[in-house]
Design a protein around this motif. Structure first.
Motif, short mmCIF file in Angstrom:
data_model
loop_
_atom_site.label_atom_id
_atom_site.label_comp_id
_atom_site.label_asym_id
_atom_site.label_seq_id
_atom_site.Cartn_x
_atom_site.Cartn_y
_atom_site.Cartn_z
N GLN A 1 46.38 27.17 38.58
CA GLN A 1 46.63 28.21 39.57
C GLN A 1 45.36 28.60 40.32
O GLN A 1 45.44 29.17 41.40
CB GLN A 1 47.23 29.44 38.89
CG GLN A 1 48.54 29.19 38.18
CD GLN A 1 49.62 28.70 39.10
OE1 GLN A 1 49.61 28.97 40.28
NE2 GLN A 1 50.56 27.96 38.56
N SER A 2 44.17 28.33 39.76
CA SER A 2 42.96 28.88 40.36
C SER A 2 41.95 27.83 40.77
O SER A 2 41.49 27.85 41.90
CB SER A 2 42.32 29.87 39.39
OG SER A 2 42.11 29.28 38.13
N ASN A 3 41.57 26.93 39.87
CA ASN A 3 40.57 25.93 40.20
C ASN A 3 41.24 24.62 40.62
O ASN A 3 41.86 23.95 39.79
CB ASN A 3 39.64 25.68 39.01
CG ASN A 3 38.74 26.87 38.72
OD1 ASN A 3 38.40 27.62 39.62
ND2 ASN A 3 38.36 27.03 37.47
N ARG B 1 37.10 19.09 38.72
CA ARG B 1 37.52 20.49 38.78
C ARG B 1 36.53 21.23 39.66
O ARG B 1 35.32 21.18 39.42
CB ARG B 1 37.52 21.12 37.38
CG ARG B 1 38.58 20.58 36.45
CD ARG B 1 39.81 21.45 36.41
NE ARG B 1 39.59 22.74 35.78
CZ ARG B 1 40.51 23.70 35.73
NH1 ARG B 1 41.69 23.52 36.30
NH2 ARG B 1 40.27 24.84 35.13
N LYS B 2 37.02 21.94 40.68
CA LYS B 2 36.12 22.64 41.59
C LYS B 2 36.51 24.10 41.75
O LYS B 2 37.67 24.49 41.55
CB LYS B 2 36.08 21.95 42.96
CG LYS B 2 37.33 22.15 43.81
CD LYS B 2 37.25 21.37 45.12
CE LYS B 2 36.24 21.93 46.07
NZ LYS B 2 36.67 23.20 46.71
N LYS B 3 35.53 24.88 42.09
CA LYS B 3 35.76 26.29 42.41
C LYS B 3 36.55 26.38 43.71
O LYS B 3 36.32 25.59 44.63
CB LYS B 3 34.41 27.00 42.56
CG LYS B 3 34.46 28.50 42.76
CD LYS B 3 33.03 29.04 42.82
CE LYS B 3 33.02 30.55 43.01
NZ LYS B 3 31.63 31.10 43.02
N PRO B 4 37.49 27.30 43.83
CA PRO B 4 38.27 27.41 45.08
C PRO B 4 37.41 27.93 46.22
O PRO B 4 36.39 28.59 46.00
CB PRO B 4 39.39 28.39 44.72
CG PRO B 4 38.84 29.19 43.60
CD PRO B 4 37.96 28.27 42.82
N PRO B 5 37.81 27.66 47.44
CA PRO B 5 37.06 28.15 48.60
C PRO B 5 37.38 29.60 48.89
O PRO B 5 38.29 30.19 48.32
CB PRO B 5 37.56 27.24 49.73
CG PRO B 5 38.98 26.92 49.33
CD PRO B 5 38.96 26.82 47.83
N HIS C 1 36.87 31.52 37.80
CA HIS C 1 36.57 30.31 38.56
C HIS C 1 35.17 29.75 38.28
O HIS C 1 34.62 29.02 39.10
CB HIS C 1 36.72 30.56 40.07
CG HIS C 1 37.93 31.37 40.44
ND1 HIS C 1 39.21 30.87 40.32
CD2 HIS C 1 38.06 32.64 40.88
CE1 HIS C 1 40.07 31.80 40.71
NE2 HIS C 1 39.40 32.88 41.04
N ARG C 2 34.61 30.07 37.11
CA ARG C 2 33.26 29.61 36.77
C ARG C 2 33.33 28.20 36.20
O ARG C 2 33.36 27.99 34.99
CB ARG C 2 32.63 30.58 35.77
CG ARG C 2 32.31 31.96 36.33
CD ARG C 2 31.07 31.92 37.22
NE ARG C 2 29.93 31.36 36.50
CZ ARG C 2 29.14 32.07 35.68
NH1 ARG C 2 29.36 33.36 35.50
NH2 ARG C 2 28.12 31.49 35.08
N ALA D 1 45.88 30.69 46.51
CA ALA D 1 46.46 30.07 45.31
C ALA D 1 46.66 28.58 45.56
O ALA D 1 47.12 28.16 46.61
CB ALA D 1 47.78 30.72 44.96
N SER D 2 46.30 27.77 44.53
CA SER D 2 46.39 26.31 44.69
C SER D 2 47.57 25.70 43.95
O SER D 2 47.94 24.58 44.23
CB SER D 2 45.09 25.66 44.20
OG SER D 2 44.88 25.90 42.82
#
Length: 373
Positions: free
Chosen positions: A38-40, A56-60, A69-70, A333-334
């Motif tokens: 849901q987040s990253n 795995r990446k931090k969202p924009p 999101h760390r 939200a992803s």
């Protein structure tokens, strides 16, 4: 599981970084995106030799929480657990340079196993269902046994007062999330029902369980585990973004939710999952059996704290759902199911309030019980 890319990234830039920093991964790459998370945002990359990896990446965008999101923390704990008996994927590298693909990211192995989305294991036999639950529980207990200082994680979180710190964090975070307005309609996300009264109850030290600390995952449940393709054992734990040092009760509550609070009726009201009725799904262990497996492996008698922990789990779930609702409102939200989760905010908050009212009438734990374990 991986499909079309919904949130594009600069693949050529990623390939250049990989060529320089993780040359064991061969390029050019094929890129897909997973639907979960849901987040990253989470991607699958495949090298020309067919080897698969996960990014795995931090969202924009502007993020509501400084602690969520760390991906650097995810990378750190997965790497630290690599030499323990806790199953985790191999990590290849962490990039904190926003210029590569927009936000920090890390790369780990793709685990080629079974991803189970339903905790009653509908496709498995009764015997395998039983043993896969045993594996999930004992894997959690082994994780809680890890000496965080011995694996270089003594500074991964504070060593005491976990629930007090959670209450303080939840209070600040919920106020921020509640005030978020939808970018199109202008309607605010709104408060969790009875939020102030719920916080008052959990702040009562006489009602709280004995303070203790271990590494905790933060979202330990069946669909964050990868099982061996043919054997009833866990080969990997995923989704570490909320990991820290905290109270092990919180992870146990999250895992055992299907017996108490993880089900929903047609109106979104909380209940035990119907499949966890002993007469419905053969082979599922009872909650008593799950508690015994955990206690025997971890040494912590979680039973005495479980009612309080379940109620607090309701508060935590409310905060998480409110956060998803806020990200939906901001179009950050992803996950494909984010909008559906966001609608569960009110019923989850009301269930938590009902549990608090029941616990309010219970006597506080006496000092003797708190001192036993």
């Amino acid at each position: 599981m991986a499909g079309p890319v919904r949130q594009p990234i600069d693949l050529q830039s990623l390939e250049r970084w990989i060529d320089t920093n993780t040359p064991e991964i061969k390029t050019p790459l094929d890129l897909k995106q997973f639907g979960f998370g849901q987040s990253n945002p989470t991607y699958q990359i495949t090298s020309p030799d067919g080897a698969r990896y996960v990014v795995r990446k931090k969202p924009p965008g502007t993020l509501l929480s400084k602690t969520a999101h760390r991906v650097d923390r995810e990378y750190r704990i997965i790497s630290a657990l690599g030499d323990t008996d806790v199953p985790v994927p191999k990590c290849y590298g962490l990039c904190e340079d926003d210029s590569v693909i927009g936000t920090p990211f890390y790369i780990m192995d793709f685990l080629d196993g079974r991803f189970i989305t339903e905790p009653h294991f509908p496709a498995q036999s009764a015997e395998e269902r039983h043993e896969m639950w045993r594996a999930a529980v004992t894997t959690l207990a082994k994780f809680h046994r890890v000496n965080y200082s011995a694996v270089g994680l003594s500074d991964f979180g504070k060593h005491s007062s976990f629930y007090d710190r959670q209450i303080s964090t939840f209070s600040r975070l919920s106020r921020a999330q509640a005030s978020v307005t939808d970018v199109e309609t202008g309607v605010p996300v709104g408060d969790i029902p009875h939020f102030d009264e719920i916080l008052d109850f959990f702040s009562n030290k006489e009602k709280q369980p004995k303070d203790r600390s271990s590494l905790i995952h933060g979202d330990y449940k069946i669909d964050n585990l990868v099982f061996h393709k043919t054997e009833p054992r866990v080969i990997g734990i995923l989704d570490w973004e909320m990991a820290t040092i905290g109270h092990p009760l919180s992870d146990f509550v999250n895992l055992t939710g299907p017996w108490t609070w993880a089900g929903r009726d047609q109106n979104g009201q909380i209940r035990p999952q119907l499949e966890f009725d002993p007469s419905v799904t053969p082979g599922l262990p009872s909650l008593d059996q799950v508690i015994k497996w955990y206690v025997d492996t971890s040494g912590y008698n979680v039973r005495q704290d479980l009612d309080w922990g379940n109620a607090f789990g309701g508060l935590r779930s409310s905060i998480i759902i409110q956060g998803i609702a806020a990200r939906v409102a901001l179009r950050q939200a992803s996950g494909l199911t984010a909008k559906a989760y966001a609608k569960l905010l009110t019923p989850t908050g009301l269930w938590t309030w009902e549990q608090v009212k029941k616990l309010t009438d219970k006597p506080a734990q006496d000092a003797g019980n708190k001192a036993k374990l």
